[in-house]
Design a protein around this motif. Structure first.
Motif, PDB file in Angstrom:
ATOM      1  N   GLY A   1      35.914  55.353  39.185  1.00  0.00           N
ATOM      2  CA  GLY A   1      35.550  54.914  40.530  1.00  0.00           C
ATOM      3  C   GLY A   1      35.295  53.430  40.659  1.00  0.00           C
ATOM      4  O   GLY A   1      34.723  52.989  41.654  1.00  0.00           O
ATOM      5  N   LEU A   2      35.741  52.638  39.687  1.00  0.00           N
ATOM      6  CA  LEU A   2      35.485  51.189  39.729  1.00  0.00           C
ATOM      7  C   LEU A   2      36.181  50.513  40.902  1.00  0.00           C
ATOM      8  O   LEU A   2      35.605  49.664  41.578  1.00  0.00           O
ATOM      9  N   LEU A   3      37.439  50.878  41.152  1.00  0.00           N
ATOM     10  CA  LEU A   3      38.244  50.217  42.185  1.00  0.00           C
ATOM     11  C   LEU A   3      38.245  51.024  43.475  1.00  0.00           C
ATOM     12  O   LEU A   3      38.300  52.248  43.456  1.00  0.00           O
ATOM     13  N   SER A   4      38.215  50.311  44.589  1.00  0.00           N
ATOM     14  CA  SER A   4      38.396  50.935  45.906  1.00  0.00           C
ATOM     15  C   SER A   4      39.515  50.202  46.630  1.00  0.00           C
ATOM     16  O   SER A   4      39.477  48.973  46.758  1.00  0.00           O
TER      17      SER A   4
ATOM     18  N   PHE B   1      39.753  55.066  40.638  1.00  0.00           N
ATOM     19  CA  PHE B   1      39.592  54.746  42.053  1.00  0.00           C
ATOM     20  C   PHE B   1      38.462  55.549  42.699  1.00  0.00           C
ATOM     21  O   PHE B   1      38.337  56.752  42.510  1.00  0.00           O
ATOM     22  N   GLY B   2      37.650  54.824  43.467  1.00  0.00           N
ATOM     23  CA  GLY B   2      36.632  55.441  44.286  1.00  0.00           C
ATOM     24  C   GLY B   2      37.145  55.605  45.712  1.00  0.00           C
ATOM     25  O   GLY B   2      38.355  55.531  45.969  1.00  0.00           O
ATOM     26  N   PRO B   3      36.245  55.819  46.660  1.00  0.00           N
ATOM     27  CA  PRO B   3      36.660  56.022  48.051  1.00  0.00           C
ATOM     28  C   PRO B   3      37.429  54.822  48.596  1.00  0.00           C
ATOM     29  O   PRO B   3      37.110  53.674  48.270  1.00  0.00           O
TER      30      PRO B   3
ATOM     31  N   VAL C   1      25.093  47.830  37.778  1.00  0.00           N
ATOM     32  CA  VAL C   1      25.019  46.507  38.414  1.00  0.00           C
ATOM     33  C   VAL C   1      26.254  46.266  39.277  1.00  0.00           C
ATOM     34  O   VAL C   1      26.151  45.902  40.452  1.00  0.00           O
ATOM     35  N   LEU C   2      27.437  46.454  38.702  1.00  0.00           N
ATOM     36  CA  LEU C   2      28.698  46.298  39.428  1.00  0.00           C
ATOM     37  C   LEU C   2      29.157  47.676  39.887  1.00  0.00           C
ATOM     38  O   LEU C   2      29.688  48.467  39.109  1.00  0.00           O
ATOM     39  N   LEU C   3      28.939  47.963  41.158  1.00  0.00           N
ATOM     40  CA  LEU C   3      29.190  49.305  41.676  1.00  0.00           C
ATOM     41  C   LEU C   3      30.662  49.557  41.951  1.00  0.00           C
ATOM     42  O   LEU C   3      31.170  50.657  41.711  1.00  0.00           O
ATOM     43  N   SER C   4      31.356  48.555  42.481  1.00  0.00           N
ATOM     44  CA  SER C   4      32.738  48.764  42.913  1.00  0.00           C
ATOM     45  C   SER C   4      33.410  47.415  43.121  1.00  0.00           C
ATOM     46  O   SER C   4      32.750  46.419  43.435  1.00  0.00           O
ATOM     47  N   ILE C   5      34.733  47.397  42.938  1.00  0.00           N
ATOM     48  CA  ILE C   5      35.544  46.226  43.260  1.00  0.00           C
ATOM     49  C   ILE C   5      36.607  46.656  44.262  1.00  0.00           C
ATOM     50  O   ILE C   5      37.427  47.534  43.967  1.00  0.00           O
ATOM     51  N   GLU C   6      36.585  46.069  45.435  1.00  0.00           N
ATOM     52  CA  GLU C   6      37.566  46.396  46.472  1.00  0.00           C
ATOM     53  C   GLU C   6      38.811  45.519  46.286  1.00  0.00           C
ATOM     54  O   GLU C   6      38.703  44.299  46.090  1.00  0.00           O
ATOM     55  N   VAL C   7      39.972  46.154  46.365  1.00  0.00           N
ATOM     56  CA  VAL C   7      41.233  45.442  46.171  1.00  0.00           C
ATOM     57  C   VAL C   7      42.233  45.882  47.233  1.00  0.00           C
ATOM     58  O   VAL C   7      42.157  46.996  47.751  1.00  0.00           O
TER      59      VAL C   7
ATOM     60  N   GLU D   1      48.612  46.997  41.366  1.00  0.00           N
ATOM     61  CA  GLU D   1      48.592  45.802  40.516  1.00  0.00           C
ATOM     62  C   GLU D   1      47.267  45.678  39.779  1.00  0.00           C
ATOM     63  O   GLU D   1      47.220  45.353  38.585  1.00  0.00           O
ATOM     64  N   ALA D   2      46.158  45.932  40.481  1.00  0.00           N
ATOM     65  CA  ALA D   2      44.840  45.820  39.859  1.00  0.00           C
ATOM     66  C   ALA D   2      44.676  46.841  38.740  1.00  0.00           C
ATOM     67  O   ALA D   2      44.188  46.515  37.650  1.00  0.00           O
ATOM     68  N   GLU D   3      45.088  48.078  38.992  1.00  0.00           N
ATOM     69  CA  GLU D   3      44.991  49.118  37.969  1.00  0.00           C
ATOM     70  C   GLU D   3      45.835  48.758  36.752  1.00  0.00           C
ATOM     71  O   GLU D   3      45.388  48.905  35.605  1.00  0.00           O
TER      72      GLU D   3
END
Length: 246
Positions: A21-24, A42-44, A219-225, A230-232
């Protein structure tokens, strides 16, 4: 109090860090939600409130980016995992107030709020630390905007490394997502955050122990992209995945 992270030498029985769930993925409209990138990392998905209409095109929860007043949200929208809001420094008090019940806000938000602040042209040095503190003290999640420079990132993380608020970041690419991860690890280890952000060492992230990686994610809940594929791909190339090693 900050959590000091430790690296450990890899062994055949090591597991990958828990980056579930790191990336949204930021979706341009509701029609894009069912076609978003799927996978454990991937998160929501993130969708603008104005694009919700009568739904998101999915039964899954979503992150709602507030570009309209919350009380105008259509009924029948899916479960909200988090609200995002973008504001200026002058608008910060009004944004924070959305989480606080009171006469001026009889219906506070029903989910956590991440606040992304754009500085004014004349913002003083250290503004990112001050803003992050105000947001965290109000019970919301500070947001790290995309394209932030190393000084802004270091000031921001100087606060979040010693807070239990947790933050949400935005990244324009997998490389920027990696830089944010590396900088967060450096902040929690007491290392040079600016250097880690400018020249990230992926092995310091991929080499985290299970416990340390879990501490990182508090601490780092999520990174929106925007470009989720590409990010994955970029993170996976450096050993950052959400699957456990056999």
């Amino acid at each position: 109090m900050s959590t000091l992270l430790t690296l450990q030498p890899p062994t055949p029985n090591d597991r990958q860090p828990p980056f579930t769930g790191l990336l949204s993925q930021r979706c341009p409209d509701a029609a894009a939600v069912p076609h978003r990138r799927l996978g454990a990392i991937f998160g929501p998905p993130v969708l603008a409130a104005s694009a919700l209409g009568s739904g998101s095109g999915s039964d899954d929860s979503v992150v709602v980016s507030l570009d309209v007043a919350p009380d105008t949200l259509a009924s029948g929208v899916p479960a909200v995992a988090r609200f995002d809001i973008d504001c200026s420094l002058e608008q910060l008090d009004d944004a924070i107030e959305l989480t606080q019940p009171g006469e001026s806000n009889p219906h506070p938000l029903s989910a956590p709020l991440a606040v992304f602040v754009a500085p004014d042209d004349d913002a003083e040095a250290g503004w990112a630390a001050e803003v992050a503190t105000r947001i965290a003290d109000a019970g919301a999640h500070p947001g790290l905007r995309e394209g932030a420079g190393p000084d802004e990132v270091a000031d921001f993380l100087a606060v979040l490394a010693h807070s239990d608020a947790g933050f949400v970041a935005r990244a324009t690419s997998g490389a920027e997502a990696m830089a944010i991860l590396a900088a967060t690890v450096a902040a929690l280890r007491g290392d040079d955050v600016r250097a880690a952000f400018v020249a990230p060492d992926p092995t310091r992230v991929a080499g985290l122990s299970q416990d340390a990686a879990e501490a990182l994610r508090t601490v780092l809940l999520s990174i929106e992209v925007d470009d989720a594929e590409e990010a994955e791909r970029h993170l996976a190339a450096h050993g950052i995945t959400a699957t456990a090693a056999p």
